[in-house]
Design a protein around this motif. Structure first.
Motif, PDB file in Angstrom:
ATOM      1  N   PRO A   1       0.860  -1.185   0.000  1.00 51.43           N
ATOM      2  CA  PRO A   1       0.000   0.000   0.000  1.00 51.43           C
ATOM      3  C   PRO A   1       0.897   1.235   0.000  1.00 51.43           C
ATOM      4  O   PRO A   1       1.858   1.304   0.780  1.00 51.43           O
ATOM      5  N   ALA A   2       0.619   2.194  -0.865  1.00 49.60           N
ATOM      6  CA  ALA A   2       1.510   3.350  -0.975  1.00 49.60           C
ATOM      7  C   ALA A   2       0.713   4.641  -1.103  1.00 49.60           C
ATOM      8  O   ALA A   2      -0.233   4.720  -1.897  1.00 49.60           O
ATOM      9  N   TYR A   3       1.109   5.629  -0.323  1.00 50.07           N
ATOM     10  CA  TYR A   3       0.472   6.949  -0.392  1.00 50.07           C
ATOM     11  C   TYR A   3       1.552   8.027  -0.456  1.00 50.07           C
ATOM     12  O   TYR A   3       2.348   8.168   0.469  1.00 50.07           O
ATOM     13  N   ASN A   4       1.600   8.723  -1.582  1.00 52.24           N
ATOM     14  CA  ASN A   4       2.583   9.792  -1.815  1.00 52.24           C
ATOM     15  C   ASN A   4       4.013   9.323  -1.525  1.00 52.24           C
ATOM     16  O   ASN A   4       4.743   9.926  -0.746  1.00 52.24           O
ATOM     17  N   GLU A   5       4.390   8.238  -2.190  1.00 52.44           N
ATOM     18  CA  GLU A   5       5.731   7.678  -2.012  1.00 52.44           C
ATOM     19  C   GLU A   5       6.538   7.738  -3.312  1.00 52.44           C
ATOM     20  O   GLU A   5       7.323   6.835  -3.606  1.00 52.44           O
ATOM     21  N   GLU A   6       6.371   8.813  -4.087  1.00 52.15           N
ATOM     22  CA  GLU A   6       7.071   8.890  -5.371  1.00 52.15           C
ATOM     23  C   GLU A   6       8.596   8.864  -5.226  1.00 52.15           C
ATOM     24  O   GLU A   6       9.301   8.443  -6.141  1.00 52.15           O
ATOM     25  N   ASN A   7       9.108   9.279  -4.077  1.00 51.74           N
ATOM     26  CA  ASN A   7      10.561   9.306  -3.877  1.00 51.74           C
ATOM     27  C   ASN A   7      11.141   7.967  -3.452  1.00 51.74           C
ATOM     28  O   ASN A   7      12.352   7.753  -3.548  1.00 51.74           O
ATOM     29  N   LYS A   8      10.281   7.059  -2.982  1.00 48.37           N
ATOM     30  CA  LYS A   8      10.780   5.784  -2.448  1.00 48.37           C
ATOM     31  C   LYS A   8      10.278   4.552  -3.194  1.00 48.37           C
ATOM     32  O   LYS A   8      10.901   3.490  -3.119  1.00 48.37           O
ATOM     33  N   ILE A   9       9.146   4.666  -3.889  1.00 52.68           N
ATOM     34  CA  ILE A   9       8.488   3.479  -4.428  1.00 52.68           C
ATOM     35  C   ILE A   9       9.350   2.730  -5.447  1.00 52.68           C
ATOM     36  O   ILE A   9       9.362   1.486  -5.468  1.00 52.68           O
ATOM     37  N   LYS A  10      10.100   3.437  -6.264  1.00 52.95           N
ATOM     38  CA  LYS A  10      10.942   2.786  -7.277  1.00 52.95           C
ATOM     39  C   LYS A  10      11.999   1.910  -6.610  1.00 52.95           C
ATOM     40  O   LYS A  10      12.176   0.742  -6.970  1.00 52.95           O
ATOM     41  N   ASP A  11      12.697   2.472  -5.628  1.00 45.40           N
ATOM     42  CA  ASP A  11      13.730   1.702  -4.927  1.00 45.40           C
ATOM     43  C   ASP A  11      13.116   0.538  -4.149  1.00 45.40           C
ATOM     44  O   ASP A  11      13.701  -0.543  -4.074  1.00 45.40           O
ATOM     45  N   THR A  12      11.933   0.767  -3.565  1.00 41.56           N
ATOM     46  CA  THR A  12      11.252  -0.304  -2.825  1.00 41.56           C
ATOM     47  C   THR A  12      10.958  -1.486  -3.740  1.00 41.56           C
ATOM     48  O   THR A  12      11.206  -2.642  -3.386  1.00 41.56           O
ATOM     49  N   LEU A  13      10.448  -1.189  -4.927  1.00 41.78           N
ATOM     50  CA  LEU A  13      10.114  -2.257  -5.874  1.00 41.78           C
ATOM     51  C   LEU A  13      11.359  -2.933  -6.438  1.00 41.78           C
ATOM     52  O   LEU A  13      11.421  -4.161  -6.534  1.00 41.78           O
ATOM     53  N   GLU A  14      12.347  -2.140  -6.779  1.00 38.86           N
ATOM     54  CA  GLU A  14      13.565  -2.722  -7.349  1.00 38.86           C
ATOM     55  C   GLU A  14      14.325  -3.570  -6.339  1.00 38.86           C
ATOM     56  O   GLU A  14      15.105  -4.440  -6.717  1.00 38.86           O
ATOM     57  N   GLY A  15      14.057  -3.342  -5.049  1.00 38.10           N
ATOM     58  CA  GLY A  15      14.694  -4.153  -4.018  1.00 38.10           C
ATOM     59  C   GLY A  15      14.122  -5.556  -3.917  1.00 38.10           C
ATOM     60  O   GLY A  15      14.769  -6.453  -3.355  1.00 38.10           O
ATOM     61  N   ILE A  16      12.917  -5.778  -4.468  1.00 38.86           N
ATOM     62  CA  ILE A  16      12.275  -7.093  -4.296  1.00 38.86           C
ATOM     63  C   ILE A  16      11.979  -7.841  -5.599  1.00 38.86           C
ATOM     64  O   ILE A  16      11.781  -9.054  -5.570  1.00 38.86           O
ATOM     65  N   ILE A  17      11.959  -7.138  -6.726  1.00 35.81           N
ATOM     66  CA  ILE A  17      11.554  -7.825  -7.973  1.00 35.81           C
ATOM     67  C   ILE A  17      12.548  -8.893  -8.412  1.00 35.81           C
ATOM     68  O   ILE A  17      12.187  -9.821  -9.151  1.00 35.81           O
ATOM     69  N   GLY A  18      13.779  -8.796  -7.928  1.00 30.97           N
ATOM     70  CA  GLY A  18      14.787  -9.787  -8.302  1.00 30.97           C
ATOM     71  C   GLY A  18      14.809 -11.004  -7.393  1.00 30.97           C
ATOM     72  O   GLY A  18      15.573 -11.945  -7.628  1.00 30.97           O
ATOM     73  N   ILE A  19      13.969 -11.006  -6.365  1.00 30.36           N
ATOM     74  CA  ILE A  19      13.913 -12.153  -5.448  1.00 30.36           C
ATOM     75  C   ILE A  19      13.105 -13.272  -6.108  1.00 30.36           C
ATOM     76  O   ILE A  19      11.906 -13.121  -6.367  1.00 30.36           O
ATOM     77  N   ASN A  20      13.764 -14.376  -6.392  1.00 33.64           N
ATOM     78  CA  ASN A  20      13.150 -15.446  -7.191  1.00 33.64           C
ATOM     79  C   ASN A  20      11.882 -16.015  -6.565  1.00 33.64           C
ATOM     80  O   ASN A  20      10.946 -16.396  -7.279  1.00 33.64           O
ATOM     81  N   GLU A  21      11.850 -16.089  -5.246  1.00 32.26           N
ATOM     82  CA  GLU A  21      10.698 -16.697  -4.569  1.00 32.26           C
ATOM     83  C   GLU A  21       9.421 -15.869  -4.701  1.00 32.26           C
ATOM     84  O   GLU A  21       8.319 -16.384  -4.548  1.00 32.26           O
ATOM     85  N   ILE A  22       9.569 -14.567  -4.970  1.00 35.03           N
ATOM     86  CA  ILE A  22       8.402 -13.691  -5.106  1.00 35.03           C
ATOM     87  C   ILE A  22       7.852 -13.763  -6.528  1.00 35.03           C
ATOM     88  O   ILE A  22       8.564 -13.527  -7.496  1.00 35.03           O
ATOM     89  N   ASN A  23       6.579 -14.103  -6.639  1.00 32.07           N
ATOM     90  CA  ASN A  23       5.941 -14.253  -7.952  1.00 32.07           C
ATOM     91  C   ASN A  23       5.176 -13.019  -8.401  1.00 32.07           C
ATOM     92  O   ASN A  23       4.978 -12.811  -9.604  1.00 32.07           O
TER      93      ASN A  23
END
Length: 230
Positions: A10-32
């Motif tokens: 859930p994200a509210y006005n996180e334009e400065n952090k959301i990209k890094d947050t997502l890029e930190g987890i998309i490479g984790i193989n277990e996450i679909n």
């Protein structure tokens, strides 16, 4: 067959952090799957999240700001379709979101039904610890289980645990209320120390107002839980 893991952010006005947050987890193989629910942001949170190059990421933008509980419930309608394990992560974690790997391993090993991220001590002085103390003492009083991270929103659940809830509680008491219910249902919770940080509230007026709301919401949830679990 590997469990299907879906993460709700859930994200509210996180334009400065959301990209890094997502890029930190998309490479984790277990996450679909990563379900981003923009809770009616007035900035470019949804647009920036949509630009992250990964087939795992699904972005949904709500028309108006309705609160974290509403956003989580919206995300759950999507995640529950396919997932065996569902995680909640805040949108302001930045690159340290990758620490969610430490939560995935114990739930895959069946160490517990719910894994909660335990943060290191806050770097700056916030409140007087009364909100954290209220949450910890109340869970202990009602369940007999002592936990340190009762307020942590970074959690992984087996699907069967979330199926016990018709919907997530609303307000700042969501984590405390859920923790009490989960333990009362007989499920096991494990806390795992992670090297995560996110936006901290300070000792200014805004910070004290925020903690006042937390305290009020937690007390309200506790009154409700005491009635439900008589």
């Amino acid at each position: 067959m590997k469990p299907y893991i879906s993460i709700i952010i859930p994200a509210y006005n996180e334009e400065n952090k959301i990209k890094d947050t997502l890029e930190g987890i998309i490479g984790i193989n277990e996450i679909n799957e990563v379900v981003v629910v923009d809770d009616g942001s007035s900035d470019n949170t949804a647009q920036i999240a949509s630009q992250v190059k990964s087939e795992k990421v699904k972005v949904f933008k709500l028309d108006k700001n309705s609160g974290k509980g509403y956003a989580l419930n919206y995300g759950l309608k999507i995640s529950m379709k396919n997932a065996d394990i569902i995680g909640f992560l805040d949108g302001d974690l930045g690159s340290c979101s990758s620490e969610v790997k430490k939560l995935i391993e114990p739930i895959l090993k069946e160490d517990a039904d719910v894994i909660i991220a335990k943060f290191p001590p806050a770097k700056k002085k916030g409140g007087l610890g009364f909100v954290k103390g209220l949450a910890k003492d109340s869970v202990l009083q009602m369940t007999g289980v002592e936990l340190d991270a009762t307020l942590s929103g970074q959690r992984l659940f087996k699907k069967e645990v979330l199926e016990k809830f018709k919907e997530m509680p609303y307000g700042y008491g969501v984590e405390v209320g859920m923790t009490i219910d989960i333990l009362k249902y007989g499920y096991k919770i494990k806390e795992v120390l992670v090297n995560m940080t996110h936006s901290e509230t300070g000792r200014d007026l805004k910070g004290f107002i925020h903690r006042g709301k937390q305290y009020y919401h937690i007390k309200k949830v506790l009154r409700q839980k005491k009635k439900e679990w008589r």
